[in-house]
Design a protein around this motif. Structure first.
Motif, mmCIF file in Angstrom:
data_model
loop_
_atom_site.group_PDB
_atom_site.id
_atom_site.type_symbol
_atom_site.label_atom_id
_atom_site.label_comp_id
_atom_site.label_asym_id
_atom_site.label_seq_id
_atom_site.Cartn_x
_atom_site.Cartn_y
_atom_site.Cartn_z
ATOM 1 N N SER A 1 0.847 -1.197 0.000
ATOM 2 C CA SER A 1 0.000 0.000 0.000
ATOM 3 C C SER A 1 0.880 1.245 0.000
ATOM 4 O O SER A 1 1.983 1.244 0.548
ATOM 5 N N VAL A 2 0.385 2.279 -0.651
ATOM 6 C CA VAL A 2 1.025 3.594 -0.619
ATOM 7 C C VAL A 2 0.171 4.481 0.267
ATOM 8 O O VAL A 2 -1.049 4.605 0.047
ATOM 9 N N ASN A 3 0.800 5.104 1.300
ATOM 10 C CA ASN A 3 0.054 5.814 2.326
ATOM 11 C C ASN A 3 0.471 7.282 2.417
ATOM 12 O O ASN A 3 1.665 7.608 2.300
ATOM 13 N N LEU A 4 -0.522 8.136 2.655
ATOM 14 C CA LEU A 4 -0.274 9.558 2.869
ATOM 15 C C LEU A 4 -1.164 10.031 4.011
ATOM 16 O O LEU A 4 -2.390 9.945 3.929
ATOM 17 N N ILE B 1 5.452 3.560 2.537
ATOM 18 C CA ILE B 1 4.978 2.348 1.871
ATOM 19 C C ILE B 1 4.633 1.331 2.936
ATOM 20 O O ILE B 1 5.434 1.069 3.849
ATOM 21 N N GLY B 2 3.447 0.741 2.844
ATOM 22 C CA GLY B 2 3.009 -0.215 3.851
ATOM 23 C C GLY B 2 2.663 -1.572 3.251
ATOM 24 O O GLY B 2 2.880 -1.836 2.055
ATOM 25 N N PHE B 3 2.047 -2.407 4.084
ATOM 26 C CA PHE B 3 1.718 -3.772 3.672
ATOM 27 C C PHE B 3 0.497 -4.229 4.445
ATOM 28 O O PHE B 3 0.342 -3.927 5.644
ATOM 29 N N THR B 4 -0.395 -4.940 3.769
ATOM 30 C CA THR B 4 -1.574 -5.526 4.432
ATOM 31 C C THR B 4 -1.718 -6.971 4.012
ATOM 32 O O THR B 4 -1.290 -7.384 2.927
ATOM 33 N N ALA B 5 -2.344 -7.759 4.884
ATOM 34 C CA ALA B 5 -2.637 -9.171 4.604
ATOM 35 C C ALA B 5 -3.856 -9.567 5.406
ATOM 36 O O ALA B 5 -4.160 -8.969 6.439
ATOM 37 N N GLY B 6 -4.564 -10.569 4.936
ATOM 38 C CA GLY B 6 -5.744 -10.969 5.680
ATOM 39 C C GLY B 6 -6.550 -12.064 5.022
ATOM 40 O O GLY B 6 -6.075 -12.774 4.122
ATOM 41 N N LEU B 7 -7.818 -12.163 5.447
ATOM 42 C CA LEU B 7 -8.740 -13.212 5.013
ATOM 43 C C LEU B 7 -9.985 -12.554 4.412
ATOM 44 O O LEU B 7 -10.523 -11.598 4.976
ATOM 45 N N LYS B 8 -10.423 -13.106 3.303
ATOM 46 C CA LYS B 8 -11.631 -12.615 2.652
ATOM 47 C C LYS B 8 -12.712 -13.686 2.667
ATOM 48 O O LYS B 8 -12.409 -14.874 2.470
ATOM 49 N N ILE B 9 -13.948 -13.247 2.931
ATOM 50 C CA ILE B 9 -15.097 -14.147 2.887
ATOM 51 C C ILE B 9 -15.985 -13.712 1.734
ATOM 52 O O ILE B 9 -16.455 -12.582 1.685
ATOM 53 N N ASN B 10 -16.175 -14.611 0.758
ATOM 54 C CA ASN B 10 -16.948 -14.285 -0.437
ATOM 55 C C ASN B 10 -18.409 -14.708 -0.267
ATOM 56 O O ASN B 10 -18.698 -15.691 0.376
#
Length: 438
Positions: free
Chosen positions: A390-393, A429-438
């Protein structure tokens, strides 16, 4: 007394003239010139109902079988069969049969059968069968049959079916189909199909199919399918399929959409080929996703995504668990699938959060802007794992801070930092991770 004698002499002269001008005209007598005070005081006398006049001058009212020429009256002109020519009356023109030509009346024109020509009235034009030509009235034009005409009215126009143009200060209405342009200050209503343009200050209604364009200051309604464009200040409704576009200030509603929905809220059953663009797009058979993630900011986040693959809305809430001060935020964003396969997806998203630092509510600008690229791997029919950069401001308002040097503590580090007179900005510059439920 002298005026009365003059009138009597004029009436006597007119009675004498009828015999000198009368000629054979089929079942009627053709009269080149007819003069009348009021029936039966005129040159045609009691036989006026069997005469066709070429020129008629009626001091108060006139009556004849027909007109094939020109007629004037200070009050009323009446023909029991037909008119082919021009009628001018201070109050009204009445034709029991067909009319073709020109009518002008201070109050109204009334025709029982086919009308073809120009009608102008201070109050209204009333045609009980089909009307072709131009109808202009200070109040209303009413055609009980089909209208193939230009209708202009200060208040309203009404007809059975229309192929032409209607313009009214208040309302246009057609009981059947409309292949026309309708323009009104308040509303246009067609109980059948519309193939043309409806433009109204308040509302347009097509009870059945709409084709081409509806534009209204408040609301457009198409009862069946819509093939064209609906533009409204508040809402557009299509009870069937939409092929084209709906553009509204607040709400768009359709069933199956092939085209564009652009509004604050968009609602559809299915977007077959097209895109809904708005703050919230609800598609019954569209895209939905619930996401749990961890990252640098916010550290823990819950997001709900809704819309279609090409364009979806994101509603999120998160907290900054790794900060020394209690912090939380809520955000809104938009996203799209760059790639969507059976077991793999690539999503590009833009988010904006308002972050509250060290308090329940930070009453100043303290906003986090993010651009995220997420790579997803499907585990089964309902769950996916994802991760991405991710790009963060972070932009913060310093003006309400006592020290005048406020900077957010949310950024874990800074690739760049700027401090102006009223705002500070920090990027990383950041980073994300996780779980998605469709």
């Amino acid at each position: 007394m002298q005026n009365f004698k003059t009138i009597l002499i004029a009436i006597f002269c007119m009675l004498c003239m009828q015999h000198s001008y009368a000629q054979s005209y089929g079942n009627y007598k053709k009269v080149p010139v007819a003069l009348s005070l009021f029936p039966p005081l005129g040159t045609n006398g009691s036989n006026a109902g069997n005469c066709v006049n070429q020129f008629s001058l009626n001091l108060i009212a006139g009556y004849s079988a027909g007109l094939s020429g020109l007629e004037f009256s200070s009050a009323i002109n009446t023909e029991r069969d037909f008119v082919r020519g021009a009628q001018i009356a201070g109050i009204g023109n009445f034709v029991n049969g067909e009319f073709a030509g020109f009518q002008f009346a201070g109050f109204g024109n009334f025709n029982r059968n086919l009308s073809n020509g120009f009608q102008f009235a201070g109050f209204g034009n009333f045609n009980y069968a089909q009307a072709d030509g131009v109808l202009a009235a200070g109040f209303a034009n009413i055609t009980r049959g089909k209208s193939l005409a230009l209708q202009l009215a200060g208040f309203g126009n009404y007809c059975e079916d229309i192929e032409g143009f209607q313009a009214a200060g208040f309302m246009n209405m057609a009981k059947g189909d409309g292949k026309a342009i309708q323009l009104s200050g308040f509303s246009n209503i067609i109980m059948g199909n519309v193939n043309g343009i409806q433009g109204a200050g308040f509302m347009n209604i097509s009870k059945k199919k709409m084709e081409n364009l509806q534009a209204a200051g408040v609301i457009n309604i198409a009862g069946d399918n819509a093939n064209g464009v609906q533009i409204a200040g508040f809402a557009n409704f299509t009870n069937g399929n939409l092929t084209g576009a709906q553009i509204a200030g607040v709400l768009n509603v359709a069933k199956n959409v092939n085209g564009l929905q652009l509004g604050f809220i968009n609602i559809a059953d299915t977007i077959k080929s097209g895109i809904p663009i708005g703050i919230l797009s609800i598609v019954k058979n569209g895209f939905r996703e619930l996401e749990f993630s961890v990252g640098d900011a916010p550290n823990a986040q819950l997001a709900f995504k809704i819309g279609v693959d090409k364009f979806y809305n994101i509603f999120a809430i998160g907290t900054q668990l790794l900060s020394n001060d209690y912090s939380w935020g809520f955000g809104y964003g938009i996203g799209t699938h760059l790639v969507k396969k059976e077991d793999f997806a690539l999503q590009l998203e833009a988010m904006s959060f308002h972050m509250n630092e060290g308090e329940m509510w930070t009453n100043r600008e303290n906003d986090l802007q993010q651009i995220k690229l997420n790579f997803s791997k499907r585990l089964n029919s309902h769950f996916s794992l994802f991760a991405g950069p991710s790009v963060n401001l972070m932009i913060s308002d310093k003006r309400n801070n006592a020290e005048g040097n406020f900077k957010s503590n949310i950024p874990p580090y800074k690739l760049f930092s700027f401090s102006g007179k009223h705002h500070s900005a920090q990027g990383w510059i950041g980073f994300t991770a996780g779980l998605k439920i469709n």
